[in-house]
Design an enzyme around this catalytic site. Structure first.
Site, PDB file in Angstrom:
ATOM      1  N   CYS A 381       0.838  -1.208   0.000  1.00  0.00           N
ATOM      2  CA  CYS A 381       0.000   0.000   0.000  1.00  0.00           C
ATOM      3  C   CYS A 381       0.874   1.260   0.000  1.00  0.00           C
ATOM      4  CB  CYS A 381      -0.977  -0.039   1.174  1.00  0.00           C
ATOM      5  SG  CYS A 381      -2.366   1.106   0.985  1.00  0.00           S
ATOM      6  N   HIS A 507      -3.444  -5.106  -0.105  1.00  0.00           N
ATOM      7  CA  HIS A 507      -2.966  -5.656   1.171  1.00  0.00           C
ATOM      8  C   HIS A 507      -2.943  -7.185   1.098  1.00  0.00           C
ATOM      9  CE1 HIS A 507      -2.791  -2.031   3.756  1.00  0.00           C
ATOM     10  NE2 HIS A 507      -3.638  -1.565   2.858  1.00  0.00           N
ATOM     11  N   GLU A 509      -1.440  -9.300   2.843  1.00  0.00           N
ATOM     12  CA  GLU A 509      -1.386  -9.987   4.142  1.00  0.00           C
ATOM     13  C   GLU A 509      -2.754 -10.445   4.626  1.00  0.00           C
ATOM     14  OE1 GLU A 509      -1.836  -5.545   5.276  1.00  0.00           O
ATOM     15  OE2 GLU A 509      -1.009  -6.763   3.646  1.00  0.00           O
TER      16      GLU A 509
END
Length: 535
Positions: A381, A507, A509
Site C-alpha cells: 500500500c 494488502h 497480508e
C-alpha cells in the site's frame, strides 16, 4: 435450525476471546459444520476505519470492503473462511441504523428506546449473519468486558435470544482470568467468581468458563469454580499461555470443549479430525532455520497494528521450515546515516501500509537501501507508493517528487488522488475498499508468484500511482507488473535489475493462511532466505 454461541469476557480485556472463538470455530468446522463468526464492538464509532492503530490495532478489510476489527483476521486465519460486512457490528452501526429507521417513520410514531429497538436491531444482526451464510453455527464474540456500560444492550440482546429460540439452540461461553500472585504464590479464583456473578445478574448463565492463566489450574480449583459458578466441572476449560496461537484449538479439543458444545446444542457430528492441524503445529514448533525481516513502520510500538503482516510472514516461513524473526524499525528514526546500522543485519525489508506523513522519509531511505544493496523488498500500500517515489527521486532525478497526500505542493505528484476521490469530504468508509481484480504481466516476479493471469486482492487506499510518470519510469527499469484489468490503475510494481523487489497497492497480508501462505509473502520470504544463504 441454526445454533448460536456467544463468547463474553470478564475481569480484564485482551484475554484472547477472539482466539478462543476462532479456535472453537475451527473445531466445529472440522466436525463438518458450516460455521460463521462475528464480532460485536461496543464503541460508538461506525467502524474502526478512522481510528488510530494505537487505539485499536490493525484495521482488517473483508472481501466486500468492510473495515473491521483485527479479531476478524484471527477468525479467517483459523477457520479458513472469508467473512463479510455482517461479521463486525458496532454500537455506532446499530444506532445509525435505528436512527435512519426512525427518520423514515418505520416505528409508527412510537418512542424509540434501547429496549426493544436497539436490542432488536442487535438480534437482527446476529440472525442475519446466519442467514447470509446459511450457517449451522454462528459464533458471536461480544467485545469489551462484562460490567462495561457500553456492553449492556448487547448482553441484554443475547440474553433475549435464548428465550426467542430455546436453550438447546443457544450457548454462552465466558472467558475470564485467574491471576497468579507471585508474592503469595497463589492463583485467585475470586475475580472469575465476581465476573460470573455480574453476568448472572444480567440474566446470563454461562455454560462454559474458559480461564486464562499463566499456571496450570488444579482440579480442586476447577471444582471450586464449578460450584460457585453453577456449571459442570468439565466445563471449566483451562486456556494456558501457549507457545503458538495455533496450538489453542488442540488444547481446547484435549479438554473436550467442542464435545461439550455439541452435546449442549444437540449436534451429533463426528469428532473433529485435527490431523492436518496437528501437523501444522508440530511444524511450527520444530522450525530448523531462521531468517530476519526488517519491518519499517510508524506504529512499531504497538505490534497489533501490523498483526496480519507478521502472521503472513510466519505463514510463509512455515513453507520453508523457517522461523521468521521480525526486527521492528521505527521509520521516524531511520536516516541515510544510520540505515545500514538499523536494517543491515536483516535478510529482507518490508514497508507496510499507513497514512499521513510521519515517518515517510525514513521509509524512503530504507527502500533506497533495499534497492541499491539488492536486499529483497516487499512494499504494501503506502510502501508501494513510497517505492515509486524513491525511484522517481533517486533514479529519474525528480527532486521533490512526492505524494500529494504528503505534500500537496510537490512539483512531481508521483502519487495522487484517485479521480473519484477528488470531491470526497468524509473520511470514514470512503476509501477504495475490498476485493478488486489485478491483471499480471507474464515473466515478472508477480506473475511467477501467483502463476495466474488475473488475481483478486483486498484494497484500502485513497491515493494511486499517477500515470503521467508511467512511461518515463518504465523506460528506466521500473516494471508495472500488475494493473487493473483496464490498465488504468497500477497494482504491482517491481524492479528490473534486482533479485526480488516487489510492491503492491493492495494488502496481500489479509488473505494469508497458516497452511496456505499468500504468494507474494511466500516468494519474499524465500528471496530473503536465499539472500541470507548467499552472504
Amino acid at each position: 435450525m441454526t445454533k448460536y454461541i456467544f463468547v463474553t469476557g470478564g475481569v480484564v480485556s485482551s484475554l484472547g476471546k477472539g482466539i478462543t472463538a476462532a479456535s472453537l470455530g475451527r473445531l466445529l468446522k472440522n466436525r463438518g459444520l458450516n460455521v460463521t463468526i462475528q464480532k460485536f464492538d461496543p464503541y460508538i464509532n461506525v467502524d474502526p476505519g478512522t481510528m488510530s492503530p494505537y487505539q485499536h490495532g490493525e484495521v482488517f478489510v473483508t472481501d466486500d470492503g468492510a473495515e473491521t476489527d483485527l479479531d476478524l483476521g484471527h477468525y479467517e486465519r483459523f477457520i479458513d473462511i472469508n467473512l463479510n460486512k455482517y461479521s463486525n457490528v458496532t454500537t455506532g452501526k446499530i444506532y445509525s441504523s435505528v436512527l435512519q429507521k426512525e427518520r423514515r417513520g418505520e416505528y409508527l410514531g412510537g418512542t424509540v428506546q434501547v429496549i426493544p429497538h436497539i436490542t432488536n436491531e442487535i438480534k437482527e444482526r446476529v440472525f442475519r449473519a446466519g442467514r447470509e451464510t446459511n450457517a449451522d453455527v454462528v459464533i458471536t464474540e461480544i467485545g469489551g468486558t462484562v460490567g462495561d456500560i457500553e456492553s449492556l444492550p448487547f448482553l441484554e440482546a443475547i440474553r433475549q435470544i435464548k428465550s426467542d429460540i430455546g436453550r438447546d439452540n443457544v450457548m454462552y461461553i465466558h472467558c475470564t482470568l485467574i491471576p497468579y500472585l507471585k508474592a503469595a504464590g497463589e492463583m485467585k479464583t475470586k475475580p472469575t467468581q465476581h465476573s460470573v456473578k455480574e453476568l448472572r445478574s444480567l440474566g446470563i448463565q454461562p455454560n462454559i468458563i474458559v480461564v486464562r492463566t499463566e499456571m496450570p489450574v488444579s482440579q480442586d480449583m476447577k471444582d471450586k469454580l464449578a460450584l460457585f459458578c453453577d456449571i459442570d466441572p468439565k466445563a471449566v476449560i483451562e486456556a494456558a499461555d501457549a507457545d503458538t496461537l495455533y496450538a489453542v484449538p488442540l488444547s481446547l479439543q484435549e479438554q473436550n470443549m467442542d464435545q461439550i458444545v455439541c452435546d449442549h446444542l444437540k449436534l451429533d457430528n463426528a469428532p473433529a479430525d485435527m490431523t492436518e492441524w496437528k501437523a501444522l503445529v508440530d511444524k511450527v514448533r520444530n522450525l530448523s532455520k531462521k531468517t530476519r525481516i526488517a519491518l519499517v513502520g510508524k506504529y512499531v510500538e504497538l505490534q497489533d497494528a501490523y498483526i496480519s503482516v507478521v502472521e503472513a510472514l510466519r505463514h510463509a516461513g512455515y513453507t520453508f521450515d523457517t522461523d521468521v524473526e521480525v526486527k521492528w524499525v521505527n521509520a521516524e528514526h531511520v536516516t541515510a546515516e544510520n540505515v545500514k546500522e538499523l536494517v543491515g543485519d536483516t535478510d529482507g525489508i518490508l514497508v507496510p501500509g499507513g497514512f499521513g506523513d510521519r515517518g515517510v522519509e525514513g521509509k524512503i531511505v530504507a527502500i533506497q537501501y533495499a534497492r541499491e544493496n539488492k536486499v529483497p523488498f516487499l512494499g504494501i500500500c503506502l510502501g508501494m507508493q513510497l517505492a515509486s517515489i524513491e525511484f522517481a527521486r533517486n533514479v529519474l532525478g525528480l527532486e521533490g517528487a512526492n505524494s500529494s497526500e504528503i505534500n500537496p505542493d510537490t512539483p512531481y505528484a508521483i502519487i495522487d488522488l484517485l479521480p473519484e476521490q477528488k470531491d470526497v469530504e468524509d473520511l470514514g468508509g470512503t476509501l477504495r475498499l475490498g476485493l478488486y481484480p489485478c491483471k499480471l504481466t507474464p515473466e515478472t516476479n508477480a506473475y511467477r508468484a501467483y502463476n495466474e493471469p488475473v488475481v483478486y486482492e483486498r484494497h484500502r487506499h485513497r491515493y494511486e500511482f499517477n500515470n503521467q510518470f508511467r512511461q518515463e519510469m518504465e523506460n528506466a527499469g521500473f516494471i508495472f507488473s500488475g494493473t487493473s484489468p483496464d490498465g488504468r490503475l497500477v497494482e504491482i510494481v517491481e524492479l528490473q535489475d534486482h533479485p526480488w523487489f516487489v510492491a503492491a497497492q493492495f494488502h496481500p497480508e489479509l488473505v494469508s493462511r497458516p497452511n496456505r501462505p499468500q504468494p507474494l509473502f511466500r516468494d519474499f520470504v524465500q528471496a530473503s532466505i536465499t539472500n541470507k544463504e548467499s552472504k
